[in-house]
Design an enzyme around this catalytic site. Structure first.
Site, PDB file in Angstrom:
ATOM      1  N   HIS A   7      -5.902   9.475   1.105  1.00  0.00           N
ATOM      2  CA  HIS A   7      -5.712   8.623   2.287  1.00  0.00           C
ATOM      3  C   HIS A   7      -6.347   9.213   3.547  1.00  0.00           C
ATOM      4  O   HIS A   7      -5.690   9.354   4.595  1.00  0.00           O
ATOM      5  CB  HIS A   7      -4.205   8.404   2.496  1.00  0.00           C
ATOM      6  N   HIS A  61      -6.412   3.061  -3.699  1.00  0.00           N
ATOM      7  CA  HIS A  61      -6.254   3.316  -2.255  1.00  0.00           C
ATOM      8  C   HIS A  61      -6.628   4.765  -1.927  1.00  0.00           C
ATOM      9  O   HIS A  61      -6.112   5.332  -0.968  1.00  0.00           O
ATOM     10  CB  HIS A  61      -4.810   3.006  -1.857  1.00  0.00           C
ATOM     11  N   ASP A  97       0.813  -1.217   0.000  1.00  0.00           N
ATOM     12  CA  ASP A  97       0.000   0.000   0.000  1.00  0.00           C
ATOM     13  C   ASP A  97       0.850   1.272   0.000  1.00  0.00           C
ATOM     14  O   ASP A  97       2.012   1.264   0.377  1.00  0.00           O
ATOM     15  CB  ASP A  97      -0.873   0.043   1.265  1.00  0.00           C
ATOM     16  N   ASP A  98       0.177   2.346  -0.393  1.00  0.00           N
ATOM     17  CA  ASP A  98       0.643   3.732  -0.221  1.00  0.00           C
ATOM     18  C   ASP A  98       1.678   4.207  -1.242  1.00  0.00           C
ATOM     19  O   ASP A  98       2.183   5.320  -1.123  1.00  0.00           O
ATOM     20  CB  ASP A  98       1.193   3.987   1.201  1.00  0.00           C
ATOM     21  N   HIS A 103       3.718  -2.435   3.014  1.00  0.00           N
ATOM     22  CA  HIS A 103       3.742  -1.077   2.452  1.00  0.00           C
ATOM     23  C   HIS A 103       5.019  -0.829   1.659  1.00  0.00           C
ATOM     24  O   HIS A 103       6.108  -1.161   2.121  1.00  0.00           O
ATOM     25  CB  HIS A 103       3.642  -0.043   3.576  1.00  0.00           C
TER      26      HIS A 103
HETATM   27 ZN   LIG Z   1      -2.613   3.125   3.300  1.00  0.00          ZN
END
Ligand SMILES: [Zn+2]
Length: 316
Positions: free
Chosen positions: A167, A163, A112-113, A256
């Site tokens: 955020h 995503h 993620d991210d 991540h």
């Molecule tokens: Zn995230």
């Protein structure tokens, strides 16, 4: 001294060459094409017998059919590479894992991210070296800053998910939720040519409006069954243990590649992968995980649908 006369004349050599090439084509190439057309299989006869019973025109037709088939398959593969779809059962649903058993030890790593400088590419290098595929949940504003990194993710054959744009953890009205998700989806398409129906809510928060919007648009909401629990203070050893202690067939692992210093994740990743390989796991993208689940279900080995487990502690 008399010059040696060539034993073969030029025309003889030419004739021999033509004959040899014809033999190669008729003996090797056409039977292969016929085999690819499935005719030999269907007739149960040897390629030579099938070939002899067909005119050249018919053989050419079969050859063309073989080509058309190959092109269509290539097209489907290409479409799958850029289209991260969800099977009907999971459209508009949330999953933490799928029900597979030890006969199908598959697990999905998710990151993620990103896309994020340095770490995303380090993760890609490790995945390439290990020859495995994963799923990357992109943040819209990070994609805007680093589209070239996302393109590398796609070129390497990994799957993408949405995503959100920025955020958010707090409650957002529906129109903001729509912007967060739709703007990200549009940018993913613009920068990578990909469509994705996979969504991961920031922080795993299911109640702030973002998730509701994603479900209403038939996204599959991908939570996780294993959390590496990366934090500022966590060592790579702790991340390894967190993942390995909770790994299971059909599981989804939360990791991540962006959003901060991911040195510990990059250090932990090869150890996690090697240990899971030792345990007999294969690694799949989320779309592939659903495909496996469908196959498993159809072969009546699977028990049920998803196995909802509580949201693990920690944030993503
Ligand atoms: Zn995230």
């Amino acid at each position: 001294m008399d010059e040696l006369k060539p034993f073969f004349s030029k025309s003889m050599v030419l004739m021999a060459a033509i004959a040899a090439i014809s033999t190669i084509i008729m003996g090797t190439f056409l039977p292969t094409l016929i085999l690819s057309g499935g005719i030999v299989e269907a007739s149960g006869k040897s390629p030579e017998i099938v070939l002899a019973s067909l005119g050249v025109q018919e053989a050419m037709k079969i050859r063309l059919e073989g080509f058309t088939k190959a092109i269509a398959q290539k097209q489907t593969d290409k479409e799958n590479q850029f289209n991260f779809a969800v099977t009907p059962e999971f459209q508009g649903n949330t999953l933490y894992e799928v029900a597979l058993d030890d006969s199908e030890k598959a697990i999905a790593l998710t990151f993620d991210d990103g896309p994020w400088p340095i770490y995303t590419e380090q993760v890609l290098d490790i995945l390439k070296e290990q020859d495995i595929k994963a799923t990357f949940f992109l943040i819209g504003q990070h994609l805007k800053n680093h589209p070239e990194i996302a393109q590398k993710v796609v070129e390497a054959g990994h799957a993408l998910g949405n995503h959100t744009w920025s955020h958010q953890y707090h409650n957002v009205p529906r129109e903001i939720a729509a912007q967060e998700i739709e703007n990200t989806a549009a940018l993913i398409y613009e920068k990578t040519g990909c469509n994705t129906k996979w969504f991961r809510p920031p922080g795993g928060v299911l109640t702030n409006g973002l998730n509701d919007y994603a479900l209403s648009q038939n996204y599959a909401v991908a939570m996780w069954s294993s959390d590496a629990r990366e934090s500022f203070f966590s060592s790579s050893g702790a991340l390894v243990n967190n993942v390995l202690n909770s790994a299971k067939p059909g599981g989804i692992v939360l990791l991540h590649d962006g959003g901060g210093d991911r040195t510990a994740t990059v250090q932990a990743l090869p150890i996690i992968i090697n240990e899971l390989k030792q345990r007999g796991y294969k690694f799949v993208t989320l779309p592939e995980l659903l495909e496996l689940y469908e196959q498993h279900k159809q072969s009546s080995l699977a028990e049920n649908t998803t196995n909802p487990t509580p949201v693990p502690d920690g944030i993503d």
